[in-house]
Design a protein around this motif. Sequence first.
Motif, PDB file in Angstrom:
ATOM      1  N   LYS A  27       0.832  -1.207   0.000  1.00  0.00           N
ATOM      2  CA  LYS A  27       0.000   0.000   0.000  1.00  0.00           C
ATOM      3  C   LYS A  27       0.865   1.255   0.000  1.00  0.00           C
ATOM      4  O   LYS A  27       0.584   2.226  -0.705  1.00  0.00           O
ATOM      5  CB  LYS A  27      -0.915  -0.018   1.227  1.00  0.00           C
ATOM      6  CG  LYS A  27      -1.953   1.086   1.235  1.00  0.00           C
ATOM      7  CD  LYS A  27      -2.885   0.948   2.428  1.00  0.00           C
ATOM      8  CE  LYS A  27      -3.934   2.043   2.426  1.00  0.00           C
ATOM      9  NZ  LYS A  27      -4.844   1.930   3.608  1.00  0.00           N
ATOM     10  N   LYS A  28       1.944   1.222   0.790  1.00  0.00           N
ATOM     11  CA  LYS A  28       2.873   2.361   0.852  1.00  0.00           C
ATOM     12  C   LYS A  28       3.578   2.547  -0.489  1.00  0.00           C
ATOM     13  O   LYS A  28       3.752   3.682  -0.965  1.00  0.00           O
ATOM     14  CB  LYS A  28       3.902   2.146   1.960  1.00  0.00           C
ATOM     15  CG  LYS A  28       4.834   3.353   2.165  1.00  0.00           C
ATOM     16  CD  LYS A  28       5.813   3.110   3.290  1.00  0.00           C
ATOM     17  CE  LYS A  28       6.697   4.332   3.536  1.00  0.00           C
ATOM     18  NZ  LYS A  28       7.422   4.770   2.348  1.00  0.00           N
TER      19      LYS A  28
ATOM     20  N   PHE B  86       2.495   6.663  -6.839  1.00  0.00           N
ATOM     21  CA  PHE B  86       1.472   7.593  -7.319  1.00  0.00           C
ATOM     22  C   PHE B  86       1.926   9.042  -7.153  1.00  0.00           C
ATOM     23  O   PHE B  86       1.760   9.859  -8.066  1.00  0.00           O
ATOM     24  CB  PHE B  86       0.164   7.363  -6.559  1.00  0.00           C
ATOM     25  CG  PHE B  86      -0.951   8.269  -7.002  1.00  0.00           C
ATOM     26  CD1 PHE B  86      -1.602   8.067  -8.209  1.00  0.00           C
ATOM     27  CD2 PHE B  86      -1.350   9.340  -6.212  1.00  0.00           C
ATOM     28  CE1 PHE B  86      -2.625   8.910  -8.625  1.00  0.00           C
ATOM     29  CE2 PHE B  86      -2.367  10.180  -6.609  1.00  0.00           C
ATOM     30  CZ  PHE B  86      -3.009   9.966  -7.827  1.00  0.00           C
ATOM     31  N   LYS B  87       2.513   9.373  -6.005  1.00  0.00           N
ATOM     32  CA  LYS B  87       2.978  10.745  -5.749  1.00  0.00           C
ATOM     33  C   LYS B  87       4.096  11.135  -6.715  1.00  0.00           C
ATOM     34  O   LYS B  87       4.083  12.231  -7.289  1.00  0.00           O
ATOM     35  CB  LYS B  87       3.464  10.876  -4.311  1.00  0.00           C
ATOM     36  CG  LYS B  87       2.358  10.854  -3.272  1.00  0.00           C
ATOM     37  CD  LYS B  87       2.936  10.912  -1.868  1.00  0.00           C
ATOM     38  CE  LYS B  87       1.835  10.810  -0.809  1.00  0.00           C
ATOM     39  NZ  LYS B  87       2.401  10.804   0.564  1.00  0.00           N
TER      40      LYS B  87
ATOM     41  N   LEU C  20       2.679  11.370 -10.295  1.00  0.00           N
ATOM     42  CA  LEU C  20       1.832  12.550 -10.455  1.00  0.00           C
ATOM     43  C   LEU C  20       2.675  13.812 -10.601  1.00  0.00           C
ATOM     44  O   LEU C  20       2.385  14.677 -11.433  1.00  0.00           O
ATOM     45  CB  LEU C  20       0.897  12.676  -9.251  1.00  0.00           C
ATOM     46  CG  LEU C  20      -0.279  13.650  -9.389  1.00  0.00           C
ATOM     47  CD1 LEU C  20      -1.233  13.183 -10.485  1.00  0.00           C
ATOM     48  CD2 LEU C  20      -1.021  13.786  -8.066  1.00  0.00           C
ATOM     49  N   THR C  21       3.753  13.911  -9.813  1.00  0.00           N
ATOM     50  CA  THR C  21       4.644  15.075  -9.884  1.00  0.00           C
ATOM     51  C   THR C  21       5.321  15.163 -11.251  1.00  0.00           C
ATOM     52  O   THR C  21       5.336  16.235 -11.882  1.00  0.00           O
ATOM     53  CB  THR C  21       5.718  14.995  -8.787  1.00  0.00           C
ATOM     54  OG1 THR C  21       5.089  14.927  -7.507  1.00  0.00           O
ATOM     55  CG2 THR C  21       6.628  16.216  -8.828  1.00  0.00           C
ATOM     56  N   LEU C  22       5.864  14.046 -11.722  1.00  0.00           N
ATOM     57  CA  LEU C  22       6.575  14.031 -13.003  1.00  0.00           C
ATOM     58  C   LEU C  22       5.633  14.289 -14.181  1.00  0.00           C
ATOM     59  O   LEU C  22       5.915  15.131 -15.047  1.00  0.00           O
ATOM     60  CB  LEU C  22       7.275  12.689 -13.192  1.00  0.00           C
ATOM     61  CG  LEU C  22       8.511  12.429 -12.334  1.00  0.00           C
ATOM     62  CD1 LEU C  22       8.976  10.979 -12.491  1.00  0.00           C
ATOM     63  CD2 LEU C  22       9.641  13.366 -12.721  1.00  0.00           C
ATOM     64  N   SER C  23       4.524  13.569 -14.211  1.00  0.00           N
ATOM     65  CA  SER C  23       3.619  13.660 -15.354  1.00  0.00           C
ATOM     66  C   SER C  23       2.955  15.036 -15.440  1.00  0.00           C
ATOM     67  O   SER C  23       2.823  15.599 -16.535  1.00  0.00           O
ATOM     68  CB  SER C  23       2.554  12.561 -15.290  1.00  0.00           C
ATOM     69  OG  SER C  23       1.790  12.671 -14.108  1.00  0.00           O
ATOM     70  N   CYS C  24       2.546  15.582 -14.297  1.00  0.00           N
ATOM     71  CA  CYS C  24       1.914  16.909 -14.305  1.00  0.00           C
ATOM     72  C   CYS C  24       2.916  17.996 -14.698  1.00  0.00           C
ATOM     73  O   CYS C  24       2.560  18.964 -15.388  1.00  0.00           O
ATOM     74  CB  CYS C  24       1.309  17.215 -12.938  1.00  0.00           C
ATOM     75  SG  CYS C  24      -0.189  16.271 -12.586  1.00  0.00           S
TER      76      CYS C  24
ATOM     77  N   GLN D  54      -0.864   1.203 -13.429  1.00  0.00           N
ATOM     78  CA  GLN D  54      -1.898   0.292 -12.937  1.00  0.00           C
ATOM     79  C   GLN D  54      -1.702  -1.113 -13.489  1.00  0.00           C
ATOM     80  O   GLN D  54      -1.843  -2.102 -12.761  1.00  0.00           O
ATOM     81  CB  GLN D  54      -3.283   0.822 -13.340  1.00  0.00           C
ATOM     82  CG  GLN D  54      -3.681   2.109 -12.644  1.00  0.00           C
ATOM     83  CD  GLN D  54      -4.947   2.703 -13.246  1.00  0.00           C
ATOM     84  OE1 GLN D  54      -5.087   2.782 -14.463  1.00  0.00           O
ATOM     85  NE2 GLN D  54      -5.866   3.117 -12.392  1.00  0.00           N
ATOM     86  N   ALA D  55      -1.372  -1.193 -14.769  1.00  0.00           N
ATOM     87  CA  ALA D  55      -1.169  -2.496 -15.411  1.00  0.00           C
ATOM     88  C   ALA D  55       0.015  -3.235 -14.791  1.00  0.00           C
ATOM     89  O   ALA D  55      -0.021  -4.461 -14.629  1.00  0.00           O
ATOM     90  CB  ALA D  55      -0.948  -2.316 -16.910  1.00  0.00           C
ATOM     91  N   SER D  56       1.066  -2.508 -14.414  1.00  0.00           N
ATOM     92  CA  SER D  56       2.233  -3.124 -13.785  1.00  0.00           C
ATOM     93  C   SER D  56       1.868  -3.728 -12.424  1.00  0.00           C
ATOM     94  O   SER D  56       2.333  -4.812 -12.074  1.00  0.00           O
ATOM     95  CB  SER D  56       3.353  -2.092 -13.610  1.00  0.00           C
ATOM     96  OG  SER D  56       3.792  -1.621 -14.856  1.00  0.00           O
TER      97      SER D  56
END
Length: 214
Positions: free
Chosen positions: A95-96, A102-103, A106-110, A153-155
């Motif tokens: 979970k971690k 995700f964090k 999100l930072t890189l893609s945005c 998600q697929a990974s």
Amino acid sequence: MIKSILKKVNLHFLNDKKIFYRLFKTFIARGVSAVGTFFFNFALAKTLGVGEFGRFMYIYSIFIGLGFFARFGMSSAILRFASIMFSNKEFGKLKKLRKDVFKLFLTLSCSISILVIVINFIFIDYFFTGTSTKLLITFFAISLPFYSYRFIQASFLKAFKAPHIAPFIEAGLMSFIVGLVVVALDIFKVDVTTSLSAFIFLTSSIFISITGYF
């Protein structure tokens, strides 16, 4: 002694059967995904025409490349570490890991999306005329985090021993949805442009990413 040998042989056979079944499901899933991608290309080419379809795919190809930078090799890391955590039932660590990935993603893609949008509005007029290309790039730039996150998600799905679902998340389902909407709009005599197609692509990416997250 004989019973012990037979038991081992039976377990080996069952394991091989499970592996074969998973491979078969993955093969079918990839086949269906390929059909979805073909339908996507066919629908856009037929609706947009050769010139506009070429322009759409040219920008689309650039954003596929940007998606690799946005993922920053995270897919391989997920497959390596998440599969071990899943096998060891370390769900807290898993979970971690998911939150940390995700964090970072999100930072890189945005950041890449914002940079592309800024460059698009400042320099695009030097390379293309009209607003259609500007809108096309803008919609693709906004869709980049959602589009690329599907591969993250697929990974995780592959690490969770569900590789037969991964092809639908990666490309198949989204491609099929975009192609289906484009064909439906064309049937109802709606003027499908490259910008509208990119907007459909964006909404489909958002839908798949949100549903896949939960």
